[in-house]
Structures are given as structure tokens and as C-alpha cells.
Design a protein around this motif. Structure first.
Motif, mmCIF file in Angstrom:
data_model
loop_
_atom_site.group_PDB
_atom_site.id
_atom_site.type_symbol
_atom_site.label_atom_id
_atom_site.label_comp_id
_atom_site.label_asym_id
_atom_site.label_seq_id
_atom_site.Cartn_x
_atom_site.Cartn_y
_atom_site.Cartn_z
ATOM 1 N N SER A 68 -70.570 24.656 55.472
ATOM 2 C CA SER A 68 -70.414 24.469 56.868
ATOM 3 C C SER A 68 -69.772 23.027 56.901
ATOM 4 O O SER A 68 -68.681 23.046 58.086
ATOM 5 N N ILE A 69 -69.989 22.152 56.335
ATOM 6 C CA ILE A 69 -69.625 20.706 56.575
ATOM 7 C C ILE A 69 -68.210 20.892 56.201
ATOM 8 O O ILE A 69 -67.129 20.429 56.677
ATOM 9 N N LEU A 105 -58.996 21.446 50.135
ATOM 10 C CA LEU A 105 -60.090 20.462 50.549
ATOM 11 C C LEU A 105 -60.956 20.714 49.601
ATOM 12 O O LEU A 105 -61.422 22.047 49.282
ATOM 13 N N ARG A 106 -61.688 19.491 49.089
ATOM 14 C CA ARG A 106 -62.825 19.825 48.293
ATOM 15 C C ARG A 106 -63.883 18.883 48.704
ATOM 16 O O ARG A 106 -63.450 17.606 49.133
ATOM 17 N N MET A 107 -65.238 19.109 48.810
ATOM 18 C CA MET A 107 -66.395 18.311 49.206
ATOM 19 C C MET A 107 -67.011 18.092 47.913
ATOM 20 O O MET A 107 -67.692 19.061 47.338
ATOM 21 N N ASP A 108 -67.477 16.886 47.401
ATOM 22 C CA ASP A 108 -68.585 16.687 46.462
ATOM 23 C C ASP A 108 -69.651 16.026 47.140
ATOM 24 O O ASP A 108 -69.617 14.915 47.967
ATOM 25 N N TRP A 109 -70.869 16.653 47.056
ATOM 26 C CA TRP A 109 -72.086 16.450 47.646
ATOM 27 C C TRP A 109 -72.949 15.461 46.602
ATOM 28 O O TRP A 109 -73.072 16.044 45.491
ATOM 29 N N GLN A 110 -73.333 14.074 46.993
ATOM 30 C CA GLN A 110 -74.102 13.319 46.204
ATOM 31 C C GLN A 110 -75.352 13.269 46.910
ATOM 32 O O GLN A 110 -75.519 12.425 47.786
ATOM 33 N N GLY A 111 -76.316 14.283 46.775
ATOM 34 C CA GLY A 111 -77.693 14.348 47.251
ATOM 35 C C GLY A 111 -78.598 13.334 46.643
ATOM 36 O O GLY A 111 -78.478 12.777 45.739
ATOM 37 N N HIS A 112 -79.690 13.197 47.411
ATOM 38 C CA HIS A 112 -80.891 12.264 47.038
ATOM 39 C C HIS A 112 -82.211 13.186 47.494
ATOM 40 O O HIS A 112 -82.326 13.361 48.630
ATOM 41 N N LYS A 113 -82.629 13.209 46.332
ATOM 42 C CA LYS A 113 -84.307 14.149 46.563
ATOM 43 C C LYS A 113 -85.444 13.421 47.620
ATOM 44 O O LYS A 113 -85.868 14.199 48.107
ATOM 45 N N THR A 114 -85.207 12.213 47.524
ATOM 46 C CA THR A 114 -86.523 11.476 48.473
ATOM 47 C C THR A 114 -85.978 11.069 49.370
ATOM 48 O O THR A 114 -86.473 10.586 50.351
ATOM 49 N N ASP A 115 -84.657 10.788 49.660
ATOM 50 C CA ASP A 115 -83.969 9.882 51.024
ATOM 51 C C ASP A 115 -82.798 10.477 51.367
ATOM 52 O O ASP A 115 -81.710 10.297 50.711
ATOM 53 N N PRO A 116 -82.744 11.524 52.336
ATOM 54 C CA PRO A 116 -81.527 12.477 52.788
ATOM 55 C C PRO A 116 -80.629 11.202 53.316
ATOM 56 O O PRO A 116 -79.249 11.714 53.291
ATOM 57 N N ALA A 117 -80.855 10.116 53.786
ATOM 58 C CA ALA A 117 -79.708 8.939 54.422
ATOM 59 C C ALA A 117 -79.020 8.461 53.021
ATOM 60 O O ALA A 117 -78.312 7.865 53.398
ATOM 61 N N ALA A 168 -78.036 10.417 50.603
ATOM 62 C CA ALA A 168 -76.946 11.421 50.464
ATOM 63 C C ALA A 168 -75.463 11.058 50.784
ATOM 64 O O ALA A 168 -75.290 10.139 51.806
ATOM 65 N N GLN A 169 -74.526 11.617 50.199
ATOM 66 C CA GLN A 169 -73.179 11.485 50.863
ATOM 67 C C GLN A 169 -72.084 12.590 50.477
ATOM 68 O O GLN A 169 -72.490 12.983 49.451
#
Length: 136
Positions: A50-51, A75-87, A89-90
């Protein structure tokens, strides 16, 4: 002005969870390693999509409103998640412009993409309320 959208959720079996919204059924499942059958995207996958699709529609409409070519727009989106701190993520959105895209519109298309309602909602998060309702 308050907008109300009702989304009905059903549980058709296994790890499947479906949503009904404005006459559409959105199906989700979990990966096999999480007990699902991988028959549909996971709910978080839909969130990420959706983003990207929201930013994409703003880029597309920007071009269409100015009669700019869209062949080659990607358009391409790369998601760099973080398991313990959602803030931590990028989401990195990378827009490939069509060949010959006018330089004078480069900043404008980025500003348009930043108007994506999904992105703005994440940046200014809503309140969440969870209530229990007795079966009738």
C-alpha cells in the motif's frame, strides 16, 4: 470531517484472514513456516504494497496531469525492517523516470509522491482502539 470506512474481517480456515472493503475481498495467508499455506500475501505484505502503490499513483497522476510520458516510469520500494524497533525501519522509494523526463519536474514529482495518504498516515499515526464485543 470524519470519514468512516468499515472493513469486515472473516476467517475462512487455517491461517487465512480475509477483509471485505467497498465490495472487494482482500485475501491474506501466512507463510508455510508460520502455519499458513502461502496462498495469498501476508497482511504486512499488503501494508508494504500500500505504501509503494500509493506513492506510485501520485507519481503517475503527476505525469498524466502534465501530459508527460509514462513509458519507462518505474517505482521500486526497498523495505529495511527492524524486528524490535519499528521506528528504526526504513522504506526507500526509488522512482525511475522515463527517458527525457524534464528536469523542471523532478522536484515536483517527488513532492507529489510525498503526498501519498498512506505515507502521511504513518507519519502522523492515528489512535488505535481495540474493543471486545459480545456475540449476539
Amino acid at each position: 470531517m470524519a470519514l468512516t470506512e468499515r472493513i469486515e474481517i472473516g476467517f475462512p480456515g487455517g491461517q487465512r484472514v480475509d477483509a471485505e472493503l467497498r465490495g472487494f475481498r482482500i485475501q491474506t495467508d501466512q507463510l508455510v513456516e508460520h502455519g499458513g499455506t502461502n496462498a495469498a500475501p501476508q497482511p504486512f505484505d499488503l501494508f508494504l504494497a500500500s505504501i509503494a502503490t500509493c506513492a506510485g499513483i501520485f507519481a503517475l497522476k503527476f505525469c498524466q496531469a502534465r501530459n508527460l510520458p509514462t513509458e519507462g516510469l518505474h517505482l521500486r520500494m526497498d523495505w529495511q525492517g527492524h524486528k524490535t524497533d519499528p521506528a528504526a525501519a526504513q522504506a526507500v522509494l526509488r522512482l525511475t523516470l522515463p527517458e527525457g523526463f524534464p528536469d523542471k519536474y523532478r522536484d515536483g514529482i517527488v513532492k507529489a509522491m510525498n503526498q501519498c495518504a498512506v505515507k502521511r498516515t504513518i507519519e502522523q499515526p492515528p489512535r488505535f482502539v481495540t474493543e471486545l464485543v459480545s456475540a449476539e
